[in-house]
Design a protein around this motif. Structure first.
Motif, mmCIF file in Angstrom:
data_model
loop_
_atom_site.group_PDB
_atom_site.id
_atom_site.type_symbol
_atom_site.label_atom_id
_atom_site.label_comp_id
_atom_site.label_asym_id
_atom_site.label_seq_id
_atom_site.Cartn_x
_atom_site.Cartn_y
_atom_site.Cartn_z
ATOM 1 N N ARG A 7 18.444 -21.429 6.348
ATOM 2 C CA ARG A 7 19.588 -22.346 6.421
ATOM 3 C C ARG A 7 19.376 -23.582 5.559
ATOM 4 O O ARG A 7 20.324 -24.263 5.207
ATOM 5 N N GLN A 8 18.113 -23.890 5.204
ATOM 6 C CA GLN A 8 17.827 -25.004 4.317
ATOM 7 C C GLN A 8 17.923 -24.594 2.844
ATOM 8 O O GLN A 8 18.067 -25.437 1.984
ATOM 9 N N ILE A 9 17.843 -23.315 2.565
ATOM 10 C CA ILE A 9 17.836 -22.820 1.186
ATOM 11 C C ILE A 9 19.209 -22.316 0.771
ATOM 12 O O ILE A 9 19.692 -22.630 -0.309
ATOM 13 N N VAL A 10 19.828 -21.514 1.622
ATOM 14 C CA VAL A 10 21.111 -20.884 1.297
ATOM 15 C C VAL A 10 22.247 -21.766 1.785
ATOM 16 O O VAL A 10 22.375 -22.031 2.974
ATOM 17 N N ILE A 11 23.073 -22.216 0.858
ATOM 18 C CA ILE A 11 24.230 -23.034 1.193
ATOM 19 C C ILE A 11 25.445 -22.113 1.169
ATOM 20 O O ILE A 11 25.756 -21.511 0.142
ATOM 21 N N GLU A 12 26.135 -22.000 2.297
ATOM 22 C CA GLU A 12 27.203 -21.013 2.472
ATOM 23 C C GLU A 12 28.313 -21.088 1.444
ATOM 24 O O GLU A 12 28.803 -20.078 0.983
ATOM 25 N N ASP A 13 28.746 -22.284 1.085
ATOM 26 C CA ASP A 13 29.905 -22.408 0.205
ATOM 27 C C ASP A 13 29.545 -22.470 -1.280
ATOM 28 O O ASP A 13 30.385 -22.753 -2.109
ATOM 29 N N ARG A 14 28.300 -22.192 -1.620
ATOM 30 C CA ARG A 14 27.868 -22.188 -3.021
ATOM 31 C C ARG A 14 27.332 -20.820 -3.406
ATOM 32 O O ARG A 14 26.693 -20.146 -2.612
ATOM 33 N N VAL A 15 27.566 -20.470 -4.666
ATOM 34 C CA VAL A 15 27.004 -19.235 -5.193
ATOM 35 C C VAL A 15 25.526 -19.480 -5.468
ATOM 36 O O VAL A 15 25.158 -20.500 -6.054
ATOM 37 N N GLY A 16 24.691 -18.562 -5.025
ATOM 38 C CA GLY A 16 23.256 -18.704 -5.249
ATOM 39 C C GLY A 16 22.650 -17.392 -5.710
ATOM 40 O O GLY A 16 23.140 -16.316 -5.389
ATOM 41 N N VAL A 17 21.587 -17.492 -6.478
ATOM 42 C CA VAL A 17 20.833 -16.327 -6.928
ATOM 43 C C VAL A 17 19.415 -16.503 -6.405
ATOM 44 O O VAL A 17 18.818 -17.574 -6.569
ATOM 45 N N TYR A 18 18.875 -15.460 -5.787
ATOM 46 C CA TYR A 18 17.584 -15.566 -5.116
ATOM 47 C C TYR A 18 16.655 -14.445 -5.554
ATOM 48 O O TYR A 18 17.070 -13.299 -5.694
ATOM 49 N N HIS A 19 15.391 -14.795 -5.754
ATOM 50 C CA HIS A 19 14.353 -13.817 -6.079
ATOM 51 C C HIS A 19 13.544 -13.600 -4.809
ATOM 52 O O HIS A 19 12.899 -14.524 -4.304
ATOM 53 N N CYS A 20 13.586 -12.391 -4.273
ATOM 54 C CA CYS A 20 12.888 -12.055 -3.027
ATOM 55 C C CYS A 20 11.779 -11.055 -3.317
ATOM 56 O O CYS A 20 11.947 -10.157 -4.133
ATOM 57 N N ILE A 21 10.668 -11.214 -2.628
ATOM 58 C CA ILE A 21 9.529 -10.320 -2.794
ATOM 59 C C ILE A 21 9.111 -9.818 -1.417
ATOM 60 O O ILE A 21 9.029 -10.595 -0.465
ATOM 61 N N ALA A 22 8.875 -8.526 -1.307
ATOM 62 C CA ALA A 22 8.341 -7.935 -0.071
ATOM 63 C C ALA A 22 7.083 -7.176 -0.453
ATOM 64 O O ALA A 22 7.086 -6.389 -1.403
ATOM 65 N N ARG A 23 5.992 -7.433 0.254
ATOM 66 C CA ARG A 23 4.705 -6.861 -0.109
ATOM 67 C C ARG A 23 4.089 -6.120 1.070
ATOM 68 O O ARG A 23 4.208 -6.557 2.212
ATOM 69 N N CYS A 24 3.433 -5.006 0.787
ATOM 70 C CA CYS A 24 2.701 -4.262 1.815
ATOM 71 C C CYS A 24 1.370 -4.962 2.084
ATOM 72 O O CYS A 24 0.837 -5.648 1.227
ATOM 73 N N VAL A 25 0.845 -4.766 3.258
ATOM 74 C CA VAL A 25 -0.438 -5.367 3.625
ATOM 75 C C VAL A 25 -1.480 -4.281 3.895
ATOM 76 O O VAL A 25 -1.144 -3.104 4.040
ATOM 77 N N ARG A 26 -2.725 -4.688 3.948
ATOM 78 C CA ARG A 26 -3.856 -3.803 4.283
ATOM 79 C C ARG A 26 -3.932 -2.565 3.394
ATOM 80 O O ARG A 26 -4.146 -1.446 3.868
ATOM 81 N N ARG A 27 -3.709 -2.763 2.107
ATOM 82 C CA ARG A 27 -3.801 -1.684 1.114
ATOM 83 C C ARG A 27 -2.816 -0.542 1.355
ATOM 84 O O ARG A 27 -3.030 0.578 0.909
ATOM 85 N N ALA A 28 -1.773 -0.802 2.094
ATOM 86 C CA ALA A 28 -0.754 0.226 2.329
ATOM 87 C C ALA A 28 0.034 0.448 1.044
ATOM 88 O O ALA A 28 0.183 -0.459 0.232
ATOM 89 N N PHE A 29 0.531 1.651 0.863
ATOM 90 C CA PHE A 29 1.295 1.980 -0.329
ATOM 91 C C PHE A 29 2.763 2.128 0.007
ATOM 92 O O PHE A 29 3.118 2.757 1.003
ATOM 93 N N LEU A 30 3.597 1.546 -0.829
ATOM 94 C CA LEU A 30 5.033 1.651 -0.677
ATOM 95 C C LEU A 30 5.546 2.888 -1.395
ATOM 96 O O LEU A 30 6.298 3.676 -0.848
ATOM 97 N N CYS A 31 5.133 3.066 -2.633
ATOM 98 C CA CYS A 31 5.533 4.200 -3.461
ATOM 99 C C CYS A 31 4.345 4.648 -4.306
ATOM 100 O O CYS A 31 3.395 3.907 -4.479
ATOM 101 N N GLY A 32 4.438 5.852 -4.836
ATOM 102 C CA GLY A 32 3.378 6.359 -5.695
ATOM 103 C C GLY A 32 2.283 7.047 -4.915
ATOM 104 O O GLY A 32 2.405 7.308 -3.718
ATOM 105 N N THR A 33 1.203 7.330 -5.578
ATOM 106 C CA THR A 33 0.072 8.026 -4.957
ATOM 107 C C THR A 33 -0.995 7.022 -4.548
ATOM 108 O O THR A 33 -1.471 6.248 -5.374
ATOM 109 N N ASP A 34 -1.366 7.060 -3.293
ATOM 110 C CA ASP A 34 -2.401 6.178 -2.753
ATOM 111 C C ASP A 34 -3.765 6.678 -3.224
ATOM 112 O O ASP A 34 -4.163 7.794 -2.883
ATOM 113 N N PRO A 35 -4.505 5.880 -3.994
ATOM 114 C CA PRO A 35 -5.794 6.344 -4.507
ATOM 115 C C PRO A 35 -6.860 6.504 -3.421
ATOM 116 O O PRO A 35 -7.833 7.227 -3.605
ATOM 117 N N TYR A 36 -6.682 5.848 -2.280
ATOM 118 C CA TYR A 36 -7.671 5.934 -1.201
ATOM 119 C C TYR A 36 -7.518 7.202 -0.372
ATOM 120 O O TYR A 36 -8.497 7.811 0.035
#
Length: 104
Positions: A7-36
């Motif tokens: 609510r401090q970042i996104v202002i409802e009545d203004r157009v905004g562009v946001y860069h979001c990142i989501a990361r796996c933890v504990r060496r988990a793999f999201l896509c591809g082949t897990d080398p472990y």
């Protein structure tokens, strides 16, 4: 880097562009082949793209760009006005959803 409530970042009545990142933890793999473990998680990329398309429509968010990697993903999205016309390769149409659909 400090964290802020949305609510401090996104202002409802203004157009905004946001860069979001989501990361796996504990060496988990999201896509591809897990080398472990040697397990292939390539099928998850399609799941992620389908879910992204679904959520963009539900929340009236325009997806401007994305990148799904082995252990994290990046998403550039916006609210409000139409920003870019972005299509997922092999998809049936753009991720952009009509924000007028959700207004009054």
């Amino acid at each position: 880097m400090p964290t802020y409530a949305r609510r401090q970042i996104v202002i409802e009545d203004r157009v905004g562009v946001y860069h979001c990142i989501a990361r796996c933890v504990r060496r988990a793999f999201l896509c591809g082949t897990d080398p472990y473990t040697g397990q292939d998680y390539s099928h998850r990329k399609e799941w992620i793209l389908n879910r992204l398309r679904e959520l963009a429509g539900l929340f009236s968010v325009e997806v401007c760009g994305y990148s799904v990697m082995s252990n994290h993903l990046h998403l550039v999205g916006g609210n409000g006005a139409r920003l870019w016309s972005t299509e997922i390769p092999g998809s049936t149409g753009p991720l952009r959803m009509d924000s007028a659909r959700w207004q009054g």
